[in-house]
Design a protein around this motif. Structure first.
Motif: not given
Length: 160
Positions: A27-55
């Motif tokens: 299982g360690s070959d798969k990138p681990t998902a990381e999430f962050v809470h975000a807001k744009i305008g009045e909308t709140e979102l949960i975003l998965e972060i793609a911050d490595t070349p693999e992701k």
């Protein structure tokens, strides 16, 4: 007889430990998902972060859909004009390009999987790209010059 029982127990322990180790390594070959809470305008979102070349390469490909008010935020090490395509995508997306200050610079709506292998590149250099389900940019009222607010920007660092 006593030695055979102890030997059998020891053998089972070694096999069990080895199997656990091998399964956890698989299982360690798969990138681990990381999430962050975000807001744009009045909308709140949960975003998965793609911050490595693999992701960033994998993106949302192969997924059936996104849940409401979720998306993927691609993070690049420095401002650039990266290309995106719809390889192995199963649903349409809105592409939202953001500069180094997380300000929306451009929106490409309703990018269909059928556009593959066509590529999409921002007009200006960007440092972030937000992918949402097609129609979400309009639904949430996202427009150029809006700012994407992240609750933990300091922890998000792209890897080259």
């Amino acid at each position: 007889m006593k030695y055979k029982i102890v030997g059998a127990i020891l053998l089972l322990f070694i096999l069990g430990t080895g199997t656990y180790f091998l399964q956890s390594k698989k299982g360690s070959d798969k990138p681990t998902a990381e999430f962050v809470h975000a807001k744009i305008g009045e909308t709140e979102l949960i975003l998965e972060i793609a911050d490595t070349p693999e992701k960033r390469e994998l993106g949302l490909s192969g997924r059936e859909n996104l849940q409401e008010k979720t998306g993927m935020l691609f993070v690049f090490p420095a401002p650039d004009q990266p290309g995106f395509w719809m390889k192995d995508m199963k649903f349409a997306l809105d592409f939202i390009w953001l500069d180094q200050d997380l300000k929306v610079t451009e929106i490409i709506e309703n990018v269909s999987p059928e556009t593959y292998p066509e590529g999409y590149t921002p007009v200006e250099q960007i440092q972030y790209m937000l992918e949402l389900t097609a129609g979400d940019a309009l639904r949430y009222g996202i427009e150029p010059d809006m700012i994407l607010e992240l609750n933990n920007l300091e922890s998000i660092k792209a890897i080259e």
